[in-house]
Structures are given as structure tokens and as C-alpha cells.
Motif scaffolding. Sequence first.
Motif, PDB file in Angstrom:
ATOM      1  N   VAL A  18       0.872  -1.194   0.000  1.00 57.07           N
ATOM      2  CA  VAL A  18       0.000   0.000   0.000  1.00 57.07           C
ATOM      3  C   VAL A  18       0.900   1.232   0.000  1.00 57.07           C
ATOM      4  O   VAL A  18       1.755   1.399   0.878  1.00 57.07           O
ATOM      5  N   GLU A  19       0.696   2.075  -0.999  1.00 52.46           N
ATOM      6  CA  GLU A  19       1.553   3.253  -1.170  1.00 52.46           C
ATOM      7  C   GLU A  19       1.406   4.222   0.008  1.00 52.46           C
ATOM      8  O   GLU A  19       0.338   4.313   0.614  1.00 52.46           O
ATOM      9  N   TYR A  20       2.481   4.973   0.264  1.00 49.14           N
ATOM     10  CA  TYR A  20       2.469   5.995   1.320  1.00 49.14           C
ATOM     11  C   TYR A  20       1.282   6.944   1.145  1.00 49.14           C
ATOM     12  O   TYR A  20       0.562   7.232   2.103  1.00 49.14           O
ATOM     13  N   THR A  21       1.052   7.403  -0.080  1.00 48.13           N
ATOM     14  CA  THR A  21      -0.034   8.364  -0.334  1.00 48.13           C
ATOM     15  C   THR A  21      -1.392   7.784   0.084  1.00 48.13           C
ATOM     16  O   THR A  21      -2.199   8.468   0.729  1.00 48.13           O
ATOM     17  N   VAL A  22      -1.623   6.532  -0.264  1.00 49.29           N
ATOM     18  CA  VAL A  22      -2.914   5.888   0.048  1.00 49.29           C
ATOM     19  C   VAL A  22      -3.076   5.755   1.573  1.00 49.29           C
ATOM     20  O   VAL A  22      -4.118   6.108   2.142  1.00 49.29           O
ATOM     21  N   ALA A  23      -2.016   5.281   2.242  1.00 47.25           N
ATOM     22  CA  ALA A  23      -2.080   5.108   3.696  1.00 47.25           C
ATOM     23  C   ALA A  23      -2.239   6.464   4.396  1.00 47.25           C
ATOM     24  O   ALA A  23      -2.989   6.596   5.372  1.00 47.25           O
ATOM     25  N   GLU A  43      -0.662  15.585  -5.323  1.00 46.47           N
ATOM     26  CA  GLU A  43      -0.264  16.482  -6.416  1.00 46.47           C
ATOM     27  C   GLU A  43       0.650  15.770  -7.419  1.00 46.47           C
ATOM     28  O   GLU A  43       0.589  16.013  -8.612  1.00 46.47           O
ATOM     29  N   LYS A  44       1.503  14.904  -6.894  1.00 46.95           N
ATOM     30  CA  LYS A  44       2.488  14.252  -7.794  1.00 46.95           C
ATOM     31  C   LYS A  44       2.191  12.766  -7.992  1.00 46.95           C
ATOM     32  O   LYS A  44       3.011  12.033  -8.522  1.00 46.95           O
ATOM     33  N   ALA A  45       0.998  12.327  -7.529  1.00 43.71           N
ATOM     34  CA  ALA A  45       0.673  10.894  -7.626  1.00 43.71           C
ATOM     35  C   ALA A  45       0.170  10.523  -9.024  1.00 43.71           C
ATOM     36  O   ALA A  45      -0.366  11.375  -9.748  1.00 43.71           O
ATOM     37  N   SER A  46       0.309   9.235  -9.357  1.00 44.00           N
ATOM     38  CA  SER A  46      -0.229   8.746 -10.633  1.00 44.00           C
ATOM     39  C   SER A  46      -1.755   8.648 -10.527  1.00 44.00           C
ATOM     40  O   SER A  46      -2.306   8.609  -9.411  1.00 44.00           O
ATOM     41  N   ASP A  47      -2.420   8.539 -11.670  1.00 46.01           N
ATOM     42  CA  ASP A  47      -3.886   8.404 -11.666  1.00 46.01           C
ATOM     43  C   ASP A  47      -4.304   7.165 -10.890  1.00 46.01           C
ATOM     44  O   ASP A  47      -5.316   7.178 -10.176  1.00 46.01           O
ATOM     45  N   ASP A  48      -3.509   6.114 -11.033  1.00 43.96           N
ATOM     46  CA  ASP A  48      -3.832   4.860 -10.359  1.00 43.96           C
ATOM     47  C   ASP A  48      -3.824   5.045  -8.832  1.00 43.96           C
ATOM     48  O   ASP A  48      -4.745   4.608  -8.128  1.00 43.96           O
ATOM     49  N   VAL A  49      -2.808   5.725  -8.330  1.00 41.97           N
ATOM     50  CA  VAL A  49      -2.708   5.957  -6.878  1.00 41.97           C
ATOM     51  C   VAL A  49      -3.840   6.886  -6.417  1.00 41.97           C
ATOM     52  O   VAL A  49      -4.459   6.671  -5.375  1.00 41.97           O
ATOM     53  N   ILE A  50      -4.140   7.901  -7.212  1.00 43.15           N
ATOM     54  CA  ILE A  50      -5.231   8.830  -6.844  1.00 43.15           C
ATOM     55  C   ILE A  50      -6.555   8.063  -6.752  1.00 43.15           C
ATOM     56  O   ILE A  50      -7.333   8.250  -5.823  1.00 43.15           O
TER      57      ILE A  50
END
Length: 223
Positions: free
Chosen positions: A129-134, A191-198
Motif C-alpha cells: 500500500v503506497e504511502y499516499t494511500v495510507a 499532487e504528484k501521484a499517478s492516476d492509479d494511486v489517486i
Amino acid sequence: MQAKITVTETWLRKHRHLYDGATRHPFIRSIRDGNIDISAFKTWLGQDYIFVRAFVPFVASVLTKAYKGSDDANGDVEVILGGIAALHDEISWFKKEAFKWGVQLSSIVPQKANQEYCRFLESLISPEVEYTVAAVAFWAIETIYQESFAHCLEDDSKTPPELKETCQRWGNESFGEYCNSLRNIVDRQLEKASDDVITKAEATLLRVLEHEVDFWNMSHGRT
Ligand SMILES: Cc1ncc(CN)c(N)n1
């Protein structure tokens, strides 16, 4: 020049109904209106103690991900570390409060909604699980409590005096500032995440909102 609308702002507008369902739940309204059933409050207290214990390793995993994965590691790590320190105090507070209300924490059995929420937290600990998601989950979990309990402290609220301290715990201004710091971290990451992560992060926010509503429902005796 108009300020840029952040991703979290877009989400909160888009999911306003669900968000309000979590932060203006009948359980919270009953505290605010002064007609809370004390047995519901005690249920919440015991169940939340269990939740907070499961929340600590989740937040520790967010800290690890921040250290490894953010380009502003120091700033993020310090904010999250502050959150862990606050959770240490929170656990002591739960023990003190449980004693005050005659709630035996050692005999509390987690209810279904709590088990499912804790399982969800555990799934977010995974290194996959990516940092952004967590971080989105972390921000949302803290902010829902902040907004809910701050609502019980507004001038026109009739919150019973014996519950004011509970509301202060999460509804106070400095907890609000901490939640804003988490939101800034999240927006910078998004802001810098990929569409998939967003996409994954937005779905995670929705799941947090649903779990929070289920948690209030459980406390309110609606399961
Ligand atoms: C269910 C729940 N959500 C959020 C929080 C705030 N840490 C909490 N204590 N419990």
C-alpha cells in the motif's frame, strides 16, 4: 489570483453527503444535543480503546512509509511522530476514563464493525500500500474525529459537562492544526501521484468514511 482547489477539497465536495454522515452522525448529535444514552457512550469508550490499540501499528507503518517514500521525509516524519505521541496519551486517557465510568477494558470484546475496521487498518499496513494511500486514510480517520467532536463544542451545543473533556480531546484547536498538517501532507503527495494511486486513495477515503459510520452505528446500538 484564485487559490488552486486541492484534491482533498475536490473529494470533500464530491463526497459531502457521506462525509457529513460520518462527522454529524446521530451518536455525535446526541452528545451535542445533551441527550446521549450513557450506555452508548460507554460502549463507544470500550470499543474505541480497542480500535486505538490497533491504530498505533497502522500509524507506525505510515511513519515508516513516510521515511522511505516522501520527498519531504523530515517534515512528514515529525508530524506523524507527533501523532504517535498523542496516541500514547490517548491510550492513558482511555484507561483513566474507563475507570471513571466503570468500564472494564480487559473484558471488552470487539464488535463486528470494530473487527472489520481493525482488519481494514491491518490491510493498509502492507508494504504494497503506497504511502499516499495510507496517508489519506490516516488524515481522514483523525479528521473525522476532530470535526465530529469539535461540533459538540460549538457555542450552541448542549454537551453534558461530564463529556466535555472527551470532546476536547479531539475537538481542540491544536488537534485541528495537526489534522491540517496531515491534510497538507496528503495534498502534496496527491499532487504528484499517478492516476492509479489517486483512484486507490479516493476509494480508501470512501472506505474510511463507511467504517466510521459503522463504528458510530455500533456505539449507538444500531447493529
Ligand atoms: C473509530 C475512531 N476513529 C478515529 C479516531 C481518532 N484517532 C478514533 N480514536 N477512533
